[in-house]
Write an enzyme that holds these catalytic residues in place. Sequence first.
Site, short mmCIF file in Angstrom:
data_model
loop_
_atom_site.label_atom_id
_atom_site.label_comp_id
_atom_site.label_asym_id
_atom_site.label_seq_id
_atom_site.Cartn_x
_atom_site.Cartn_y
_atom_site.Cartn_z
CG ASN A 243 13.82 -11.41 30.38
OD1 ASN A 243 14.18 -12.15 31.28
ND2 ASN A 243 13.40 -10.17 30.59
CG HIS B 195 18.14 -10.03 33.66
ND1 HIS B 195 17.60 -11.29 33.53
CD2 HIS B 195 17.12 -9.16 33.37
CE1 HIS B 195 16.33 -11.19 33.18
NE2 HIS B 195 16.02 -9.91 33.08
CB CYS C 227 14.81 -9.90 36.03
SG CYS C 227 13.41 -9.94 34.91
#
Length: 332
Positions: free
Chosen positions: A286, A256, A116
Amino acid sequence: MEKINAAITAVGAYVPEYRLTNKILETMIDTTDEWIKTRTGIDERRILKGEGLGSSDMGFEAVNDLLKKRGISPDEIDCIICATVTPDMVFPATANIIGDKSGLKNAFGFDISAACSGFLYALTVGSSLIESGRYKKVIVVGVDKMSAIVDYTDRTTCVIFGDGAGAVLLEPTQDPIGVMDSILKSDGSGRQFLHMKAGGSLKPASTETVAAKEHYVYQEGQSVFKFAVKGMADVSYELMQRNNLTGDDISWLVPHQANLRIIDATANRMSLPKEKVMININKYGNTTAATIPLCLWEWESKLKKGDNIILAAFGGGFTWGATLVKWAYDSK
Ligand code: UT7
């Protein structure tokens, strides 16, 4: 000689058309729209459907979008860096495949695997190439086809992830704008909480690994959550302190998009009101390396030259970091 800075001069992105809504997930696993919304902030995520399509196909669309917007030819690109944990194949690098599909005939390319935080790592490396004075146009792509490595019978992971791609172009400037500072961190001992068990050299693919579902994301959500809340907030705060910035000086936080509760904790620590935080987790979930460039793409028209923007991420590895960008252009 004046210092060369790396300015973001264009943003491109791509999200697949298919929307996997919470309502559809209710028919697939034991979950509810309400649980997913309150625990994660997600309403729906996009999924790349179709045979023979991989991360490079989304990366290609994002790069194409970016080249068109900037009005430049693919021949002008010197380098393409692709952040992904879902490469088309173990090798060659997905950056090379995107480069081929996009006609980047004069560019070298390589992938960065930092989950990520991959986009922040790639942005920092790409900026250094520009700052060195040796390269003039570097593309940084963040792309993940998480649907390729998610077990759609595991309710603890399949509700979170989605597919998407975003890309930025970096170019040199001697103005005091661009990618100004970055703090990147990693701690490999965190790998126990978030990883893929098989398919690497440690445990190559076999009929047993497939039967044991070891080619999917394995995540101990609560543990990752605890580290993420602290990691993302601490590093963002550290970056602000190091650059003598208060919440008032920051125009935008680009976090994020892993969990709305992690985003809220980071914004609180930075004393930033919600209006200054880019949030689209509700629409895309996500998308791992793509979350941050997807936000920049969606908010591009609101960004102004000189805006102080903090990008922040936490993810598998563990990897985490924060980057300070002084935005380089007003949208037309
Ligand atoms: O981007 C990479 C980094 N990753 C992250 O930052 C993710 C960090 N972690 C998280 O975002 C959260 O931990 C999750 C969203 C993954 C899970 O939320 P949570 O609030 O930590 O839930 P939990 O794992 O503590 O589970 C609470 C309960 C459990 O039931 P019991 O044991 O209390 O009866 C789970 O079985 O919720 C249950 N549960 C679900 N229920 C309905 C877990 N997943 C689901 C689901 N639907 N999809």
